[in-house]
Motif scaffolding. Structure first.
Motif, mmCIF file in Angstrom:
data_model
loop_
_atom_site.group_PDB
_atom_site.id
_atom_site.type_symbol
_atom_site.label_atom_id
_atom_site.label_comp_id
_atom_site.label_asym_id
_atom_site.label_seq_id
_atom_site.Cartn_x
_atom_site.Cartn_y
_atom_site.Cartn_z
ATOM 1 N N LEU A 119 0.682 -1.221 0.174
ATOM 2 C CA LEU A 119 0.062 -0.083 -0.002
ATOM 3 C C LEU A 119 0.924 1.035 -0.108
ATOM 4 C CD1 LEU A 119 -2.873 1.173 0.322
ATOM 5 C CD2 LEU A 119 -2.589 1.280 2.737
ATOM 6 N N ILE A 120 1.897 1.313 0.836
ATOM 7 C CA ILE A 120 2.771 2.471 0.877
ATOM 8 C C ILE A 120 3.399 2.604 -0.543
ATOM 9 C CG2 ILE A 120 4.791 3.375 1.670
ATOM 10 C CD1 ILE A 120 4.148 2.046 4.208
ATOM 11 N N GLY A 121 3.799 1.603 -1.186
ATOM 12 C CA GLY A 121 4.549 1.538 -2.521
ATOM 13 C C GLY A 121 3.453 1.952 -3.623
ATOM 14 N N SER A 122 2.253 1.772 -3.446
ATOM 15 C CA SER A 122 0.940 2.197 -4.218
ATOM 16 C C SER A 122 0.967 3.732 -4.311
ATOM 17 C CB SER A 122 -0.028 1.467 -4.053
ATOM 18 O OG SER A 122 -0.002 -0.006 -4.290
ATOM 19 N N HIS A 144 4.245 -1.587 -23.094
ATOM 20 C CA HIS A 144 2.936 -1.205 -23.520
ATOM 21 C C HIS A 144 2.357 -0.262 -22.586
ATOM 22 C CE1 HIS A 144 2.281 -4.676 -20.737
ATOM 23 N NE2 HIS A 144 1.065 -4.102 -20.423
ATOM 24 N N LEU A 145 2.781 -0.038 -21.349
ATOM 25 C CA LEU A 145 2.154 0.971 -20.323
ATOM 26 C C LEU A 145 2.699 2.517 -20.449
ATOM 27 C CD1 LEU A 145 2.171 -1.312 -17.259
ATOM 28 C CD2 LEU A 145 0.442 -0.881 -18.716
ATOM 29 N N HIS A 146 3.657 2.700 -21.488
ATOM 30 C CA HIS A 146 4.511 4.003 -21.453
ATOM 31 C C HIS A 146 3.563 5.033 -22.127
ATOM 32 C CE1 HIS A 146 8.701 1.824 -20.512
ATOM 33 N NE2 HIS A 146 7.854 1.857 -19.648
ATOM 34 N N GLY A 147 2.869 4.391 -23.093
ATOM 35 C CA GLY A 147 1.722 5.287 -23.725
ATOM 36 C C GLY A 147 0.726 5.995 -23.332
ATOM 37 N N ASP A 148 -0.085 6.643 -24.272
ATOM 38 C CA ASP A 148 -1.138 7.392 -23.494
ATOM 39 C C ASP A 148 -2.152 6.216 -23.204
ATOM 40 O OD1 ASP A 148 -3.488 9.189 -22.986
ATOM 41 O OD2 ASP A 148 -3.790 9.536 -24.879
ATOM 42 N N PRO A 149 -2.895 6.278 -22.091
ATOM 43 C CA PRO A 149 -3.922 5.160 -21.913
ATOM 44 C C PRO A 149 -4.997 5.136 -22.871
ATOM 45 C CG PRO A 149 -2.939 6.229 -19.637
ATOM 46 C CD PRO A 149 -2.385 6.900 -20.788
ATOM 47 N N ALA A 212 -2.327 2.534 -12.063
ATOM 48 C CA ALA A 212 -3.798 2.836 -11.463
ATOM 49 C C ALA A 212 -4.093 4.371 -11.806
ATOM 50 C CB ALA A 212 -4.036 2.391 -10.323
ATOM 51 N N LEU A 213 -3.222 5.085 -11.401
ATOM 52 C CA LEU A 213 -3.380 6.538 -11.425
ATOM 53 C C LEU A 213 -3.311 7.014 -12.752
ATOM 54 C CD1 LEU A 213 -3.757 9.176 -9.847
ATOM 55 C CD2 LEU A 213 -1.304 9.607 -9.712
ATOM 56 N N ASP A 214 -2.340 6.313 -13.537
ATOM 57 C CA ASP A 214 -2.367 6.858 -14.922
ATOM 58 C C ASP A 214 -3.543 6.489 -15.992
ATOM 59 O OD1 ASP A 214 -0.737 7.879 -17.103
ATOM 60 O OD2 ASP A 214 -0.087 5.760 -17.742
ATOM 61 N N TYR A 215 -4.217 5.462 -15.580
ATOM 62 C CA TYR A 215 -5.419 5.229 -16.226
ATOM 63 C C TYR A 215 -6.784 6.158 -15.688
ATOM 64 C CZ TYR A 215 -3.544 1.892 -19.402
ATOM 65 O OH TYR A 215 -3.221 0.867 -20.368
ATOM 66 N N ILE A 216 -6.620 6.355 -14.387
ATOM 67 C CA ILE A 216 -7.594 7.248 -13.761
ATOM 68 C C ILE A 216 -7.653 8.512 -14.318
ATOM 69 C CG2 ILE A 216 -8.396 7.997 -11.776
ATOM 70 C CD1 ILE A 216 -7.515 5.512 -10.049
ATOM 71 N N MET A 217 -6.505 9.136 -14.304
ATOM 72 C CA MET A 217 -6.308 10.607 -14.883
ATOM 73 C C MET A 217 -6.642 10.529 -16.086
ATOM 74 S SD MET A 217 -2.698 11.450 -12.818
ATOM 75 C CE MET A 217 -2.529 13.252 -13.779
ATOM 76 N N ALA A 218 -6.551 9.681 -17.138
ATOM 77 C CA ALA A 218 -6.958 9.664 -18.430
ATOM 78 C C ALA A 218 -8.355 9.183 -18.598
ATOM 79 C CB ALA A 218 -5.965 8.697 -19.298
ATOM 80 N N GLY A 219 -9.087 9.171 -17.636
ATOM 81 C CA GLY A 219 -10.395 8.583 -17.515
ATOM 82 C C GLY A 219 -10.775 7.630 -17.852
ATOM 83 N N PHE A 223 -12.155 0.743 -17.975
ATOM 84 C CA PHE A 223 -11.350 0.091 -18.770
ATOM 85 C C PHE A 223 -10.344 -0.796 -17.666
ATOM 86 C CE2 PHE A 223 -7.104 -1.146 -20.517
ATOM 87 C CZ PHE A 223 -7.473 -1.867 -21.551
ATOM 88 N N LEU A 224 -9.671 0.254 -16.807
ATOM 89 C CA LEU A 224 -8.665 -0.311 -15.732
ATOM 90 C C LEU A 224 -9.527 -1.390 -15.005
ATOM 91 C CD1 LEU A 224 -6.059 0.013 -14.293
ATOM 92 C CD2 LEU A 224 -7.330 1.635 -12.716
#
Length: 341
Positions: A119-122, A144-149, A212-219, A223-224
């Motif tokens: 959890l602390i790491g997340s 495959h996680l480096h691009g735009d979600p 998780a944050l990357d996909y959440i911030m991209a709306g 999908f996540l």
């Protein structure tokens, strides 16, 4: 005493036959346990056969009957007094549905520490990505996680061909093998007094939080969840269980003020470590199958609601299983020589 031997044998033989039948059942099924009335009947038949043996012991006219009774009484003695050696047969159902969840609960504090480390790491992974979005390429290990979600989601949802059509089994096998290796390593790193185990859990948390944050911030929250929940509901707890096992090993290494030698502490926790990592392996086999055959398919092929619901049901069942299974009397037995974490 004058004994009509033939009449005596005729009257007593049904009791001998009953005892022999009962003993044969117990010897064929070593896991069979008699209820109170069964135990009382066994004891009665044993005592009766013993008395019969004493009565005919001096009769040389019936050596076969005497030998038969001697063998029967000997077998009954082994059952009544527990001297017969019973092989320690492994029973998968009992191990998985009782031993595994009981072992998990016995070392729950180690599991809680495992959860806290991830959890602390997340939280840190999410914070780093929020403050420095450009660090995503260095933070996430998979290309495959480096691009735009959103671009990835659009690509996944527009796919017209089943890219996994010919490779589901291979992909699933690869996932199982890799995740089990990681879990075994996480356990083994407990030998570093738990430091390596905690770092592994922390790092996995960093990656998970950043993704998780990357996909959440991209709306792309739906999908996540549809992508991660079906297999992640089992895979992530399995990794935490591997961390729990590593911390149990670390606890035995450190000793926490226990006066017994390290060798004895390690010997005491070996069965629990084997149980935990065995359970982890089974969970990861299931997670690998789900990831290959379900998680990789998205709308419009497979509605996200179905995938999310499937993952939620998996997680609920896993929580119930680990929390309640094997708790027949409302409590868990303390094992002799147990070293609690």
């Amino acid at each position: 005493m004058i004994l009509n031997l033939q009449k005596f044998i005729a009257e007593e033989k049904p009791y001998w036959t009953e005892l022999e039948s009962l003993l044969s059942r117990l010897e064929r099924k070593i896991e069979l346990k008699l209820d109170l009335s069964g135990i009382e009947r066994l004891h009665y038949l044993y005592q009766r056969a013993s008395a019969d043996l004493a009565k005919i012991a001096t009769f040389s006219a019936e050596p076969a009957t005497r030998l038969y009774l001697e063998a029967l009484v000997s077998r009954a003695y082994g059952e009544v007094h527990g001297s017969r050696s019973r092989p320690n047969r492994f029973m998968f159902g009992k191990w998985f549905f009782k031993t595994f969840p009981r072992t998990f609960r016995r070392h729950f504090r180690a599991f809680a520490v495992s959860v806290l480390a991830m959890l602390i790491g997340s939280l840190l992974g999410a914070a780093i990505l929020m403050v420095a979005p450009a660090a995503k390429g260095d933070l996430l290990p998979f290309g495959h996680l480096h691009g735009d979600p959103s671009e990835r989601v659009a690509k996944e949802e527009s796919a017209t061909e089943d890219r996994m059509a010919d490779g589901k089994a291979t992909f699933s096998s690869m996932l199982m093998t890799n995740n089990i290796k990681v879990s075994i390593t996480t356990l083994a790193l407990g030998i570093t007094w738990g430091i390596g185990t905690l770092i592994t859990l922390f790092y996995n948390g960093v990656v998970l939080g950043a993704v998780a944050l990357d996909y959440i911030m991209a709306g792309e929250s739906v999908f996540l969840m549809g992508w991660l929940l079906p297999h992640g509901a089992i895979e992530i707890p399995a990794i935490l269980l591997a961390g729990q096992a590593g911390l149990v090993l670390a606890g035995a290494m450190i000793g926490w003020g226990k006066s017994i030698a390290m060798r004895d502490r390690l010997r005491a926790v070996v069965p629990d470590l084997v149980t935990l990592i065995g359970g982890v392996a089974l969970l990861l086999v299931w997670a690998g199958i789900v990831e290959s055959f379900l998680s990789q398919y998205h709308e419009p092929v497979l509605p996200y609601g179905i995938k999310i619901g499937f993952g939620v049901v998996e997680l609920i069942l896993l929580v119930i299983f680990l929390g309640r299974s094997g708790r027949a009397d409302g409590s868990d037995p303390v094992q002799p020589g147990e070293v609690r974490s």
